[in-house]
Enzyme design. Sequence first.
Site, PDB file in Angstrom:
ATOM      1  CB  THR A  57      -0.937  -0.013   1.439  1.00 33.16           C
ATOM      2  OG1 THR A  57      -0.213   0.564   2.316  1.00 33.16           O
ATOM      3  CG2 THR A  57      -1.219  -1.265   1.170  1.00 33.16           C
ATOM      4  CB  CYS A  58       0.337   4.439  -0.005  1.00 29.48           C
ATOM      5  SG  CYS A  58      -1.622   5.418   0.404  1.00 29.48           S
ATOM      6  CG  ASN A  59       0.815   4.476   4.693  1.00 24.06           C
ATOM      7  OD1 ASN A  59       1.153   5.834   4.406  1.00 24.06           O
ATOM      8  ND2 ASN A  59      -0.954   5.736   5.138  1.00 24.06           N
ATOM      9  NE  ARG A  60       0.867  -1.192   6.951  1.00 21.26           N
ATOM     10  CZ  ARG A  60       1.519  -1.845   8.406  1.00 21.26           C
ATOM     11  NH1 ARG A  60       2.662  -1.576   8.533  1.00 21.26           N
ATOM     12  NH2 ARG A  60       0.554   0.238   8.821  1.00 21.26           N
ATOM     13  CD  GLU A 115      -6.628   3.345   7.139  1.00 20.35           C
ATOM     14  OE1 GLU A 115      -7.276   2.802   6.501  1.00 20.35           O
ATOM     15  OE2 GLU A 115      -4.995   2.312   7.340  1.00 20.35           O
ATOM     16  CD  GLN A 141      -9.121   3.725   4.337  1.00 21.07           C
ATOM     17  OE1 GLN A 141      -8.393   3.715   5.071  1.00 21.07           O
ATOM     18  NE2 GLN A 141      -9.993   5.357   3.518  1.00 21.07           N
ATOM     19  CD  GLU A 189     -11.335  21.578  -2.841  1.00 21.36           C
ATOM     20  OE1 GLU A 189     -10.884  20.270  -3.075  1.00 21.36           O
ATOM     21  OE2 GLU A 189     -10.485  22.282  -3.146  1.00 21.36           O
ATOM     22  CG  MET A 190     -13.761  22.601   5.021  1.00 17.74           C
ATOM     23  SD  MET A 190     -12.198  21.594   5.113  1.00 17.74           S
ATOM     24  CE  MET A 190     -11.381  22.208   5.859  1.00 17.74           C
ATOM     25  CB  CYS A 191     -18.485  24.921   2.170  1.00 19.30           C
ATOM     26  SG  CYS A 191     -19.792  25.641   2.599  1.00 19.30           S
TER      27      CYS A 191
END
Lengths: 450, 279
Positions: A49-52, A114, A116, A192-194
């Site tokens: 994955t992108c983290n491991r 999380e 995923q 965008e946040m809204c």
Amino acid sequence: MNILVVGLSHKTAPVHIRERVAFAPTAMQEPLHQLLTLPSIAETVVVSTCNRVEIYATSRDTESAVAQIRRFLAEFHNIEPDELNPHLYDYTGGEAIHHLFRVASSLDSMIVGEPQILGQIKTAYGYATEFKTVGLILNRFLHKAFSVAKRVRTETEIASNAVSVSFAAVELARKIFGQLENKTVMLIGAGEMCELAARHFVNNGVTNVLVTNRTFARAEKLALEFSGRPVLFENFADHLDQVDIVLASTGAPDFVLEHATLEAVIKKRRNRPMFLIDIAVPRDIDPRINDIDNIYLYDVDDLQEVIQANMKERQKEAKKAEILVLAEVDQFHQWLGTLDVVPTIVALRSKFEQIRKDEVAKTLSRFEALGTKERKAIEAMTSAIINKALHHPVTVLKQCSDDTSCDVYVDAVRTLFDLAPPEPVADQKASLEEFNDQAIKESQVQWPKK
Amino acid sequence: MSVNIMLYKITLVVYIAATILFLIDVLLRRTSLGNYARGTLLIGLLVHTATLATRYAEVGQTPVANLHEALSFFAWMLIGSYLLIDLRYRLDSLGVMVCPLAVIMLLAGGVIFYEVPHQNPMLDSWWFPVHVTLAFAGYAVFTLAFLVGIMYLLQERMLKTKSFSGLYYRLPSLDILDIINYRCLSFGFPLMTMAIITGAVWANQAWGGYWRWDPKETSALVTWFLYAALLHGRLNVGWRGRRAAIVAIIGFIFLIFSLFGVNLMLSDEHSFDAFKSLR
């Protein structure tokens, strides 16, 4: 046979190393097959994955297996071993089991809890089964990891509190309104946040959306997206009494909502509560409005604080989860231990010997007239039957010792003759079905936007 | 040990078990225990019902004639009305407050004498059971309103000041708490009204006068006006949330005063025998 893992994660390697070591999800066959050709490796699963990036394997000789995988990672990705090695960790046996269970339960994630990572591991396992690089042990191991992760999820609240601004807003609204069905949201301005927050609200049951903007055309466009209603900016305050949740993010330098306006609105609403979210900087809503009874005003900093509190709560839940995981590690480690050949043969023999003794004793007690000679003959005959019957199975078990098929035989013998302690098989079917449904959807590898 | 006393003790033990289950459920957030806690509490309520029935058989009159009996009856009504509300709203965080309350009441009732109160010819009337049942049902429901009111104030404070303790995650939403406040009021108020009316009718039968302004009657009337004002405020003025919670809490303080306080300080027909013997 022992389990081991070699890999790196966000905790040990910066992103510029991780991205070089990552495996492309579309081309998993090549690395999986290359790993299997390494002399010390019997089975393998590659999680990327992108983290491991982690390679799980089984081997009879863990030391050389670890060395071979380390070399493979460097060679496959064309990185100098000296550059890569400081970032790699490896665990074997109980530690490797503990590691995967923690990773799958999202206890080792950048954002604890999380969801995923579980899907990503399921996908990795999917590739391994597709290219037939897993056998009995890794099959059980991965399924067990899935069921541990599921337990952690259902028995702790590790994933229940929002850690993003827009989800935090939805959760706060739930604490105020209970249900969000039939509630009305008004968007003032179109940041965008809204928009993102509004989308979360709609996904969580909010049915009516009002949109207002200084440029009416933009309000119309956004309203269309949420199948809501555009409102003129000049008189949007007239509609506020129908609005339960306000999302404000205009670029206005002054307050768009004044204290007096809201005081009148809440009176008109007969004190039905309102939740105002001010995402704009500089702020759109007069902060004194929070003092009005039944109005709850949150700005960006407030929401950040909610997230901090939620993070702390997750950490507390993570401690509970760690205890749960440890118990499962022990259980699985025990099962792994039963797969050794010699104890299995011993257990098999003593089981048969016990049966023989019991039956002989039962028979002889009925023929008390028999002399010592006859008794000895019966003992000898029954022993011979058992030895002959067990000869071939035991030979096969002894000979297979370097093969993956051995685990299958040992496991089968333990199951067939009831030699095994309680085994972690119960959840296998359920987690497989779940895997089919979710794995592909959940787990596409996503790199962070640059 | 009579059957009644044995059942009383069993009830107490089961309630304590339910309390412990609720505590683990809510404090340690083992939410899966919630339903076991409910089940245990329901069993406790059934045993408690049997306790009251045997008491009735032993004494020969509705067992609300002294403080021991009153506490037990109150606890029974409280658990019953909690379980009813819980059917719909699933409020473990309310259970964790109600259960220990019932335990305390039974413990207190157990410390004070089990002995049978004197047969009072005045209590030998059909109005007696009707009056006390209505009154205690009202008390129980208003107690729930009080607890929910406290929960509301705590949760509201945290949402307003944006400082969240562990309590925030355990308390339900403001909306639910406010709805229950209203539900309790809309059940409790008619119960209390009818309790006062039946009491007056009974008094007329016993003493030949509907209303004598004894301290109990007076304080009950004051409480009644308070709840009437709250109901009116809710229905016609748009009171809700914090204000409704505060009034429910004040109302409860009056209620407790008229239930126990008056008896402790003053002597009249409403006092429990227990207190008379204490003095």
